[in-house]
Write a protein that holds these residues in place. Structure first.
Motif, PDB file in Angstrom:
ATOM      1  N   ILE A 145       1.151  -1.232  -0.552  1.00  0.00           N
ATOM      2  CA  ILE A 145       0.085   0.127  -0.194  1.00  0.00           C
ATOM      3  C   ILE A 145       0.693   0.819   0.105  1.00  0.00           C
ATOM      4  CG2 ILE A 145      -1.375   1.467   1.817  1.00  0.00           C
ATOM      5  CD1 ILE A 145      -2.573  -1.721   2.184  1.00  0.00           C
ATOM      6  N   ASP A 146       2.339   1.266   0.823  1.00  0.00           N
ATOM      7  CA  ASP A 146       2.407   2.782   1.064  1.00  0.00           C
ATOM      8  C   ASP A 146       3.243   2.427  -0.904  1.00  0.00           C
ATOM      9  OD1 ASP A 146       2.479   2.478   3.769  1.00  0.00           O
ATOM     10  OD2 ASP A 146       4.228   1.824   4.293  1.00  0.00           O
ATOM     11  N   HIS A 147       3.559   1.151  -0.833  1.00  0.00           N
ATOM     12  CA  HIS A 147       4.213   1.589  -2.769  1.00  0.00           C
ATOM     13  C   HIS A 147       3.094   1.855  -3.633  1.00  0.00           C
ATOM     14  CE1 HIS A 147       7.628   0.620  -0.861  1.00  0.00           C
ATOM     15  NE2 HIS A 147       8.423  -0.219  -2.067  1.00  0.00           N
ATOM     16  N   GLY A 148       1.921   2.045  -3.346  1.00  0.00           N
ATOM     17  CA  GLY A 148       0.914   2.741  -3.993  1.00  0.00           C
ATOM     18  C   GLY A 148       0.396   1.633  -4.772  1.00  0.00           C
ATOM     19  N   TYR A 149      -0.337   0.328  -4.432  1.00  0.00           N
ATOM     20  CA  TYR A 149      -0.475  -0.246  -4.789  1.00  0.00           C
ATOM     21  C   TYR A 149      -2.046  -0.935  -4.562  1.00  0.00           C
ATOM     22  CZ  TYR A 149       3.716  -2.397  -7.362  1.00  0.00           C
ATOM     23  OH  TYR A 149       4.948  -2.480  -7.938  1.00  0.00           O
ATOM     24  N   HIS A 150      -2.449  -1.873  -4.950  1.00  0.00           N
ATOM     25  CA  HIS A 150      -3.839  -1.656  -4.467  1.00  0.00           C
ATOM     26  C   HIS A 150      -4.380  -3.489  -4.898  1.00  0.00           C
ATOM     27  CE1 HIS A 150      -4.196   2.261  -3.360  1.00  0.00           C
ATOM     28  NE2 HIS A 150      -4.258   2.514  -4.231  1.00  0.00           N
ATOM     29  N   ARG A 151      -4.900  -4.139  -3.479  1.00  0.00           N
ATOM     30  CA  ARG A 151      -5.704  -5.312  -4.457  1.00  0.00           C
ATOM     31  C   ARG A 151      -6.708  -5.403  -5.464  1.00  0.00           C
ATOM     32  NH1 ARG A 151      -6.754  -9.192   0.870  1.00  0.00           N
ATOM     33  NH2 ARG A 151      -9.087  -7.532   0.925  1.00  0.00           N
ATOM     34  N   PHE A 152      -6.580  -6.370  -6.426  1.00  0.00           N
ATOM     35  CA  PHE A 152      -7.678  -6.669  -7.137  1.00  0.00           C
ATOM     36  C   PHE A 152      -8.109  -8.445  -7.314  1.00  0.00           C
ATOM     37  CE2 PHE A 152      -3.717  -7.828  -9.527  1.00  0.00           C
ATOM     38  CZ  PHE A 152      -4.073  -8.276 -10.224  1.00  0.00           C
ATOM     39  N   ARG A 153      -9.281  -8.095  -7.325  1.00  0.00           N
ATOM     40  CA  ARG A 153      -9.788  -9.934  -7.617  1.00  0.00           C
ATOM     41  C   ARG A 153      -9.566 -10.698  -9.157  1.00  0.00           C
ATOM     42  NH1 ARG A 153     -12.927 -11.754  -4.423  1.00  0.00           N
ATOM     43  NH2 ARG A 153     -13.847  -9.820  -3.132  1.00  0.00           N
ATOM     44  N   LEU A 154      -9.130 -11.124  -9.104  1.00  0.00           N
ATOM     45  CA  LEU A 154      -9.002 -12.063  -9.683  1.00  0.00           C
ATOM     46  C   LEU A 154     -10.129 -12.432 -10.323  1.00  0.00           C
ATOM     47  CD1 LEU A 154      -5.565 -14.619  -9.052  1.00  0.00           C
ATOM     48  CD2 LEU A 154      -5.710 -11.845 -10.981  1.00  0.00           C
ATOM     49  N   THR A 155     -10.390 -12.883 -12.204  1.00  0.00           N
ATOM     50  CA  THR A 155     -11.857 -13.673 -12.559  1.00  0.00           C
ATOM     51  C   THR A 155     -11.589 -15.354 -12.481  1.00  0.00           C
ATOM     52  OG1 THR A 155     -11.168 -13.958 -14.490  1.00  0.00           O
ATOM     53  CG2 THR A 155     -11.671 -11.624 -13.572  1.00  0.00           C
ATOM     54  N   ASP A 156     -12.905 -15.867 -12.312  1.00  0.00           N
ATOM     55  CA  ASP A 156     -12.244 -17.296 -12.036  1.00  0.00           C
ATOM     56  C   ASP A 156     -11.475 -17.850 -13.182  1.00  0.00           C
ATOM     57  OD1 ASP A 156     -13.965 -17.889 -10.027  1.00  0.00           O
ATOM     58  OD2 ASP A 156     -15.719 -18.203 -11.648  1.00  0.00           O
ATOM     59  N   GLU A 157     -11.785 -17.894 -14.941  1.00  0.00           N
ATOM     60  CA  GLU A 157     -10.599 -17.925 -15.891  1.00  0.00           C
ATOM     61  C   GLU A 157      -9.407 -17.535 -15.511  1.00  0.00           C
ATOM     62  OE1 GLU A 157     -10.209 -15.387 -20.579  1.00  0.00           O
ATOM     63  OE2 GLU A 157     -12.181 -16.436 -19.546  1.00  0.00           O
ATOM     64  N   GLN A 158      -9.061 -16.249 -14.893  1.00  0.00           N
ATOM     65  CA  GLN A 158      -7.783 -15.899 -14.935  1.00  0.00           C
ATOM     66  C   GLN A 158      -7.266 -16.920 -13.467  1.00  0.00           C
ATOM     67  OE1 GLN A 158      -8.408 -11.832 -13.555  1.00  0.00           O
ATOM     68  NE2 GLN A 158      -8.461 -10.895 -15.772  1.00  0.00           N
ATOM     69  N   ARG A 159      -7.547 -16.939 -12.547  1.00  0.00           N
ATOM     70  CA  ARG A 159      -7.674 -18.318 -11.109  1.00  0.00           C
ATOM     71  C   ARG A 159      -7.150 -19.578 -12.274  1.00  0.00           C
ATOM     72  NH1 ARG A 159     -11.068 -18.409  -7.248  1.00  0.00           N
ATOM     73  NH2 ARG A 159      -9.467 -19.878  -5.971  1.00  0.00           N
TER      74      ARG A 159
END
Length: 169
Positions: A114-128
């Protein structure tokens, strides 16, 4: 020193087991590959090298190790000593203590990202599913995750809330 050995022995078996692809990952729009990798290593190393002795889990391991040393090789009834050691090991609550230390370290990684500017995102079923086909640690897996994690459209469409961080000891 014994605490480190006990803690390491408790953690290593789970690290060697391959796990399914996580539902969440971290990204930063347009981040260069070199920065993405450097930030990842930096955050992992910060967590790895941070003193965990202030966590309840580590304190439990230390207390248990000291008690075990009292009974290990002590004169008297060897069977009674072994039974007492077994009772101490159960009282340490290894799984809970390991989870406490792991949570502490994961929070450090999350805060760093977070301090480096990253944020979470959800992987789609296909991506997983695609990710699960790629060997952990492989260049193909790193490349695939990087392309997702740096794509502004993916990060926007699949944004997930960043975790709430627990207080540090």
């Amino acid at each position: 020193m014994r605490i480190a050995i006990v803690a390491l022995a408790a953690i290593l078996p789970t690290a060697a087991i391959a796990a399914p692809a996580p539902p969440l990952s971290w990204g930063k729009p347009g981040v260069p590959l070199a920065t993405y990798r450097a930030d990842s290593v930096d955050c992992a190393m910060r967590a790895y090298y941070t003193d965990v002795s202030g966590t309840e889990g580590a304190k439990n391991f230390v207390q248990g190790s000291k008690l075990i040393e009292t009974y290990a090789g002590a004169p008297g009834d060897p069977l009674g000593n072994e039974l007492m050691i077994g009772t101490i090991v159960q009282g340490v609550h290894v799984d809970e203590s390991r989870k406490d230390v792991k949570t502490f370290q994961l929070d450090l990684v999350n805060k760093c990202l977070i301090d480096h500017g990253y944020h979470r995102f959800r992987l789609t079923d296909e991506q997983r599913k695609h990710l699960e086909k790629l060997k952990i640690g492989s260049e193909a897996r790193h490349s695939y995750l990087y392309h997702l994690a740096s794509d502004p459209a993916v990060l926007s469409a699949q944004a997930a809330p960043d975790p709430a961080l627990t207080p540090q000891p």
